[in-house]
Enzyme design. Structure first.
Site, PDB file in Angstrom:
ATOM      1  N   VAL A  12      -0.131  -5.786   6.869  1.00  0.00           N
ATOM      2  CA  VAL A  12       0.141  -6.856   5.751  1.00  0.00           C
ATOM      3  C   VAL A  12       0.540  -8.163   6.260  1.00  0.00           C
ATOM      4  O   VAL A  12       0.244  -9.281   5.696  1.00  0.00           O
ATOM      5  CB  VAL A  12       0.976  -6.220   4.517  1.00  0.00           C
ATOM      6  CG1 VAL A  12       1.196  -7.265   3.489  1.00  0.00           C
ATOM      7  CG2 VAL A  12       0.592  -4.920   4.016  1.00  0.00           C
ATOM      8  N   GLY A  13       1.393  -8.066   7.275  1.00  0.00           N
ATOM      9  CA  GLY A  13       2.049  -9.575   7.700  1.00  0.00           C
ATOM     10  C   GLY A  13       0.802 -10.219   8.516  1.00  0.00           C
ATOM     11  O   GLY A  13       0.867 -11.299   8.103  1.00  0.00           O
ATOM     12  N   GLY A  66       7.823  -6.646   6.212  1.00  0.00           N
ATOM     13  CA  GLY A  66       6.945  -5.225   5.817  1.00  0.00           C
ATOM     14  C   GLY A  66       6.004  -4.791   6.904  1.00  0.00           C
ATOM     15  O   GLY A  66       6.407  -4.940   8.186  1.00  0.00           O
ATOM     16  N   SER A  67       4.820  -4.256   6.793  1.00  0.00           N
ATOM     17  CA  SER A  67       4.128  -3.698   7.843  1.00  0.00           C
ATOM     18  C   SER A  67       3.406  -4.673   8.621  1.00  0.00           C
ATOM     19  O   SER A  67       3.210  -5.995   8.069  1.00  0.00           O
ATOM     20  CB  SER A  67       3.021  -2.867   7.251  1.00  0.00           C
ATOM     21  OG  SER A  67       2.142  -3.537   6.651  1.00  0.00           O
ATOM     22  N   THR A  68       3.044  -4.470   9.763  1.00  0.00           N
ATOM     23  CA  THR A  68       2.486  -5.394  10.587  1.00  0.00           C
ATOM     24  C   THR A  68       1.114  -5.772   9.985  1.00  0.00           C
ATOM     25  O   THR A  68       0.471  -6.780   9.917  1.00  0.00           O
ATOM     26  CB  THR A  68       2.225  -4.805  11.984  1.00  0.00           C
ATOM     27  OG1 THR A  68       3.560  -4.718  12.634  1.00  0.00           O
ATOM     28  CG2 THR A  68       1.252  -5.704  12.832  1.00  0.00           C
ATOM     29  N   GLU A  93       3.926   3.580  13.734  1.00  0.00           N
ATOM     30  CA  GLU A  93       5.433   3.469  12.921  1.00  0.00           C
ATOM     31  C   GLU A  93       5.187   4.701  12.031  1.00  0.00           C
ATOM     32  O   GLU A  93       4.535   4.526  11.159  1.00  0.00           O
ATOM     33  CB  GLU A  93       5.568   2.124  12.746  1.00  0.00           C
ATOM     34  CG  GLU A  93       7.072   2.157  12.019  1.00  0.00           C
ATOM     35  CD  GLU A  93       7.322   0.734  11.593  1.00  0.00           C
ATOM     36  OE1 GLU A  93       8.451   0.409  11.538  1.00  0.00           O
ATOM     37  OE2 GLU A  93       6.374  -0.077  10.874  1.00  0.00           O
ATOM     38  N   LYS A 117       9.870 -12.118  -4.520  1.00  0.00           N
ATOM     39  CA  LYS A 117       9.167 -10.972  -4.974  1.00  0.00           C
ATOM     40  C   LYS A 117       9.618  -9.714  -4.311  1.00  0.00           C
ATOM     41  O   LYS A 117       9.379  -9.403  -3.057  1.00  0.00           O
ATOM     42  CB  LYS A 117       7.775 -10.982  -4.580  1.00  0.00           C
ATOM     43  CG  LYS A 117       6.609  -9.970  -5.531  1.00  0.00           C
ATOM     44  CD  LYS A 117       5.481  -9.454  -4.745  1.00  0.00           C
ATOM     45  CE  LYS A 117       5.632  -8.491  -3.749  1.00  0.00           C
ATOM     46  NZ  LYS A 117       5.936  -7.219  -4.377  1.00  0.00           N
TER      47      LYS A 117
END
Length: 454
Positions: A212-213, A208-210, A357, A155
């Site tokens: 969403v991770g 990706g971002s922490t 960040e 994706k």
């Protein structure tokens, strides 16, 4: 696939094209086809799989300029960077084309028989790609996964799908069987979530971002689904008094403003030994004001725009008080999501610009006293992805490198990623490692077989 998305050029805000988005049903169908392709894929001889990957790399090589131009228009990357990125995709695929014939198990001495190990592919691997480096990061996931004998559903980010779609076309032109590698443009809440929830997806690779991770990790937990997570960063560029200050100051802008600061490895904190702070800042100001921010299609441009208007607003939110600004570079006026290179000098060690960040062309500079102080400040972060150490003292470089909690460090340089070495972060910067010779093994299960003496 009824929904569509308009792809916008971030340098002029013009529509590039419209892309059809996968819905949940189409995603489930793609996953099912990928799972069926796994069965036939296991019968492909290692040499044949290697040959297909070499052809894929050759196809990318022949299309590098086209891929680069797509990335300039879709992502706002400078043409120089985009050409490097297309070449990196080629090199990564070529590097892992050697894997199929080298997934070597072991014969382990045991009593009463013989014991051997095998590396079996996991099955369907879901790769979720970010918008900041759509081409290379895609290949870091799909190339070793395919080389290890898996199938891949990928994706791309909603904002930047065009090079991923082209890579699929090149893979098919190179002869990869249908459904072994699929690209599914769509929303993360739909396509990405189906990757996480589906029992037919054996592993997730997410960049990706922490935040969403963490959601991906939590979603995979009920199925005990393995993940590789490359997340955020707040890397430190540590400059000691004995460094080549001229070189350290001249290169520092490109360690943070490359790709308009939209880089997890950006050295967005510069720590300078107090005794040379003023000298460094004088050279750094000259270097920052020399950064060429302009049309990314221009060969002379060194920094392009941010990815979107919403992201520009987010970056701007970190500078509500202009008193923090030491100096700025320049950026174009008019259409496009432009933001000037910006240098901050926060006084409060708890300031959010030192801990969050920003993901834009913004850097904070702080002084330190000695080695211990530099290590303490560098480690005062939830992140630990990359960083630089500038010193002429080899012993100091080793001590500080061992002391800083980060997965990737460079001494007297700002490199972070080499496809033949492992890449990944400490702490909230992620789980697992990508790239390097061992990456394909992360896409296999080790099977142990004992043969009893007859």
């Amino acid at each position: 696939m009824t929904a569509t998305y308009d792809v916008i050029n971030p340098s002029n805000e013009q529509r590039v094209t419209t892309v059809d988005l996968y819905d949940a049903a189409a995603t489930d169908d793609a996953i099912a086809r990928s799972r069926r392709a796994c069965a036939s894929g296991r019968t492909v001889a290692p040499g044949d799989r290697a040959r297909l990957l070499r052809r894929f790399a050759e196809a990318v090589d022949g299309d590098r300029e086209h891929l680069a131009q797509l990335e300039v228009n879709n992502s706002g990357h400078t043409i120089g960077n985009a050409r490097w990125e297309a070449g990196n995709v080629r090199d990564v695929i070529a590097y892992y084309s050697a894997t199929p014939e080298r997934l070597i198990g072991k014969q382990i001495p045991v009593a009463g028989g013989m014991n051997v190990t095998f590396h079996d592919p996991l099955g369907v691997v879901g790769v979720i790609v970010p918008w900041n480096f759509p081409m290379p990061i895609a290949s870091w996931g799909f190339a070793p996964a395919l080389a290890a004998g898996n199938t891949v559903v990928m994706k791309p980010a909603e904002l930047t799908p065009l090079t991923a779609i082209r890579l699929l076309e090149l893979a098919l032109e190179a002869g990869l069987p249908q459904d072994v590698f699929q690209v599914l443009p769509g929303k993360g809440s739909v396509v990405g979530q189906r990757f996480v929830d589906s029992p037919d997806v054996a592993k997730i690779v997410f960049t990706g971002s922490t935040e969403v991770g963490q959601q991906v990790l939590a979603g995979c937990a009920p199925l005990l689904k393995p993940v590789t997570l490359e997340l955020g960063g707040k890397s430190a560029n540590v400059v000691f008094a004995d460094a080549d200050l001229e070189q350290a100051a001249a290169t520092a802008p490109y360690a943070v403003f490359d790709n308009a600061g939209q880089d997890c490895c950006a050295r967005s904190r510069i720590l300078v030994q107090r005794s040379v702070y003023d000298t460094f800042m004088a050279g750094f100001e000259s270097a920052v004001k020399s950064v060429v921010v302009a049309d990314p299609a221009d060969e002379k441009t060194e920094m392009g725009p941010l990815i979107s208007a919403a992201h520009r607003e987010r970056v701007s939110s970190y500078i509500p008080d202009e008193s923090l600004v030491a100096f700025r570079g320049t950026a174009p006026d008019g259409p496009g999501y432009w933001f000037p290179p910006t240098v901050l000098t926060p006084k409060d060690p708890r300031d959010r610009v030192l801990h969050e960040e920003i993901f834009g062309p913004v850097v904070a500079v702080v002084p330190f006293d000695d080695e211990a102080d530099a290590i303490r400040i560098a480690n005062d972060s939830d992140f630990g992805l990359s960083g630089s150490i500038w010193t002429r003292d080899v012993g100091r470089a080793i001590r500080v490198a061992r002391g800083i909690e980060s997965g990737n460090l460079s001494v007297n340089s700002h490199s972070s990623v080499r496809y033949w070495t492992p890449f990944g972060g400490f702490k909230s910067s992620g789980l697992g490692r990508e790239l390097g010779p061992d990456a394909p093994f992360a896409f296999t299960e080790t099977k142990n077989v004992f043969f009893a003496d007859s």
